[in-house]
Design a protein around this motif. Structure first.
Motif, mmCIF file in Angstrom:
data_model
loop_
_atom_site.group_PDB
_atom_site.id
_atom_site.type_symbol
_atom_site.label_atom_id
_atom_site.label_comp_id
_atom_site.label_asym_id
_atom_site.label_seq_id
_atom_site.Cartn_x
_atom_site.Cartn_y
_atom_site.Cartn_z
ATOM 1 N N ARG A 45 8.730 3.413 -14.469
ATOM 2 C CA ARG A 45 7.491 3.904 -14.066
ATOM 3 C C ARG A 45 6.382 2.574 -13.550
ATOM 4 O O ARG A 45 5.738 2.515 -13.192
ATOM 5 C CB ARG A 45 6.740 3.590 -16.086
ATOM 6 N N ALA A 46 7.374 1.220 -13.783
ATOM 7 C CA ALA A 46 6.294 -0.481 -12.858
ATOM 8 C C ALA A 46 7.001 0.779 -11.515
ATOM 9 O O ALA A 46 6.252 -0.182 -10.643
ATOM 10 C CB ALA A 46 7.042 -1.199 -13.736
ATOM 11 N N PHE A 47 8.287 0.569 -11.231
ATOM 12 C CA PHE A 47 8.456 0.977 -9.821
ATOM 13 C C PHE A 47 7.762 1.832 -9.442
ATOM 14 O O PHE A 47 7.218 2.161 -8.134
ATOM 15 C CB PHE A 47 9.763 1.032 -9.880
ATOM 16 N N SER A 48 7.473 2.948 -9.939
ATOM 17 C CA SER A 48 6.268 4.119 -9.263
ATOM 18 C C SER A 48 5.339 3.650 -9.386
ATOM 19 O O SER A 48 4.537 4.049 -8.180
ATOM 20 C CB SER A 48 6.060 5.266 -10.549
ATOM 21 N N ASP A 49 4.233 2.819 -10.021
ATOM 22 C CA ASP A 49 3.455 2.606 -10.251
ATOM 23 C C ASP A 49 2.740 0.984 -8.970
ATOM 24 O O ASP A 49 1.972 1.705 -7.651
ATOM 25 C CB ASP A 49 2.685 1.520 -11.302
ATOM 26 N N ALA A 50 3.618 0.288 -8.511
ATOM 27 C CA ALA A 50 4.358 -0.305 -7.984
ATOM 28 C C ALA A 50 4.617 0.679 -6.549
ATOM 29 O O ALA A 50 2.996 0.055 -5.375
ATOM 30 C CB ALA A 50 5.232 -1.728 -7.812
ATOM 31 N N MET A 51 4.842 1.738 -5.734
ATOM 32 C CA MET A 51 5.185 2.842 -5.303
ATOM 33 C C MET A 51 3.397 3.030 -4.987
ATOM 34 O O MET A 51 2.976 3.132 -3.086
ATOM 35 C CB MET A 51 5.806 3.750 -5.577
ATOM 36 N N HIS A 58 1.186 3.072 -1.316
ATOM 37 C CA HIS A 58 0.701 4.095 -0.530
ATOM 38 C C HIS A 58 -0.366 4.010 -0.474
ATOM 39 O O HIS A 58 -1.254 4.435 0.635
ATOM 40 C CB HIS A 58 1.998 4.842 -0.717
ATOM 41 N N GLY A 59 -1.468 3.749 -1.857
ATOM 42 C CA GLY A 59 -2.334 3.911 -1.380
ATOM 43 C C GLY A 59 -3.471 2.079 -0.717
ATOM 44 O O GLY A 59 -4.269 3.011 0.445
ATOM 45 N N GLY A 60 -2.483 1.753 -0.489
ATOM 46 C CA GLY A 60 -3.087 0.485 0.102
ATOM 47 C C GLY A 60 -2.999 0.701 2.007
ATOM 48 O O GLY A 60 -4.126 0.467 2.778
ATOM 49 N N ASP A 79 -5.770 1.547 4.929
ATOM 50 C CA ASP A 79 -5.428 0.495 6.383
ATOM 51 C C ASP A 79 -4.828 2.224 7.361
ATOM 52 O O ASP A 79 -5.550 0.831 8.963
ATOM 53 C CB ASP A 79 -4.085 -0.200 6.382
ATOM 54 N N MET A 80 -4.163 2.583 6.977
ATOM 55 C CA MET A 80 -3.508 3.949 8.627
ATOM 56 C C MET A 80 -4.989 5.077 8.177
ATOM 57 O O MET A 80 -4.312 5.899 9.109
ATOM 58 C CB MET A 80 -2.774 4.138 8.090
ATOM 59 N N ASP A 81 -5.803 4.893 7.540
ATOM 60 C CA ASP A 81 -7.051 6.099 7.380
ATOM 61 C C ASP A 81 -6.410 7.254 7.745
ATOM 62 O O ASP A 81 -6.141 8.382 8.543
ATOM 63 C CB ASP A 81 -7.508 6.185 9.059
ATOM 64 N N MET A 82 -4.928 7.318 6.394
ATOM 65 C CA MET A 82 -4.900 8.820 6.266
ATOM 66 C C MET A 82 -4.981 9.319 4.679
ATOM 67 O O MET A 82 -5.244 8.431 3.961
ATOM 68 C CB MET A 82 -3.158 8.494 6.444
ATOM 69 N N ASN A 83 -4.977 10.297 4.573
ATOM 70 C CA ASN A 83 -4.527 11.268 3.074
ATOM 71 C C ASN A 83 -3.173 11.252 2.653
ATOM 72 O O ASN A 83 -2.143 10.641 3.010
ATOM 73 C CB ASN A 83 -5.122 12.748 3.011
ATOM 74 N N ALA A 84 -3.302 10.723 1.352
ATOM 75 C CA ALA A 84 -1.405 11.276 0.584
ATOM 76 C C ALA A 84 -0.921 11.514 1.268
ATOM 77 O O ALA A 84 0.832 11.915 1.833
ATOM 78 C CB ALA A 84 -1.449 11.297 -0.495
ATOM 79 N N PHE A 89 3.137 1.894 11.674
ATOM 80 C CA PHE A 89 4.091 1.902 10.082
ATOM 81 C C PHE A 89 4.345 1.069 8.965
ATOM 82 O O PHE A 89 4.541 0.456 8.746
ATOM 83 C CB PHE A 89 4.633 3.376 10.159
ATOM 84 N N TYR A 90 5.058 0.180 11.104
ATOM 85 C CA TYR A 90 6.293 -0.978 10.301
ATOM 86 C C TYR A 90 5.576 -2.432 10.234
ATOM 87 O O TYR A 90 5.682 -3.217 9.768
ATOM 88 C CB TYR A 90 7.010 -0.993 11.059
ATOM 89 N N ARG A 91 4.782 -2.520 11.020
ATOM 90 C CA ARG A 91 3.587 -3.415 10.302
ATOM 91 C C ARG A 91 3.459 -3.955 9.206
ATOM 92 O O ARG A 91 2.926 -4.385 8.349
ATOM 93 C CB ARG A 91 2.186 -3.544 11.511
ATOM 94 N N HIS A 92 2.636 -2.095 8.295
ATOM 95 C CA HIS A 92 2.346 -2.342 7.380
ATOM 96 C C HIS A 92 3.984 -2.611 5.555
ATOM 97 O O HIS A 92 3.496 -2.909 4.923
ATOM 98 C CB HIS A 92 1.717 -1.018 6.659
ATOM 99 N N PHE A 93 4.920 -1.879 6.926
ATOM 100 C CA PHE A 93 5.946 -1.234 5.950
ATOM 101 C C PHE A 93 6.925 -1.890 5.732
ATOM 102 O O PHE A 93 8.087 -2.721 5.008
ATOM 103 C CB PHE A 93 6.211 0.200 5.705
#
Length: 157
Positions: free
Chosen positions: A23-29, A33-35, A39-44, A116-120
């Motif tokens: 659950r903590a891992f899922s919350d962190a993901m 992804h929310g950030g 930042d990339m002006d995208m939806n989920a 993508f790689y700049r963010h991730f």
């Protein structure tokens, strides 16, 4: 954390600790992804499509619009709208399939890949460094467990 009727010792305790860690891992993901979405002006859905394309690209696989639809479980009409939106934003291009001239493939633009790689990228490096601390056997066990959990959560995958 305690749950009524569940023993806090032995195997049950380890199972609960594991479920809490998932659950903590899922919350962190979700937070990561929310950030990235902001930042990339995208939806989920846009971000999920981009992640799928990045993973397929890393394996040397092509991505068709049908692959996107199947991965996201959306209609072909929704897929067309999604790809139109990503293409208009400069994230993807539709190109002729390398072996089937009747078909098209979807590829990330260089700019989008770099963004993508700049963010991730830092997170990927951190995850890789963490994984390098484990033995091959431990990594195989973790991989098997995560694959099994994924199958429970998403039986249609």
């Amino acid at each position: 954390m305690s749950y009524p009727g569940l023993a806090e010792s032995g195997h049950e305790r380890y199972v609960m600790e594991l479920l809490q860690a998932i659950r903590a891992f899922s919350d962190a993901m979700d937070r990561m992804h929310g950030g990235m979405k902001g930042d990339m002006d995208m939806n989920a859905t846009d971000l999920a499509a981009m992640r799928m394309m990045i993973m397929r690209e890393q394996r040397g696989e092509t991505v068709s619009p049908h692959d996107v639809a199947r991965h996201l479980r959306i209609t072909t009409a929704s897929t067309t709208k999604l790809l139109d939106r990503l293409e208009a934003a400069g994230h993807v291009e539709r190109q002729p399939h390398p072996r089937d001239r009747r078909a098209r493939v979807v590829v990330l633009t260089d700019t989008s890949r770099q963004e993508f790689y700049r963010h991730f990228g830092a997170r990927l490096r951190g995850m890789r460094e963490l994984a390098d601390r484990y033995s091959d056997e431990e990594l195989q066990l973790v991989t098997r467990f995560l694959d099994d959990i994924s199958a429970v959560l998403d039986p249609q995958r």
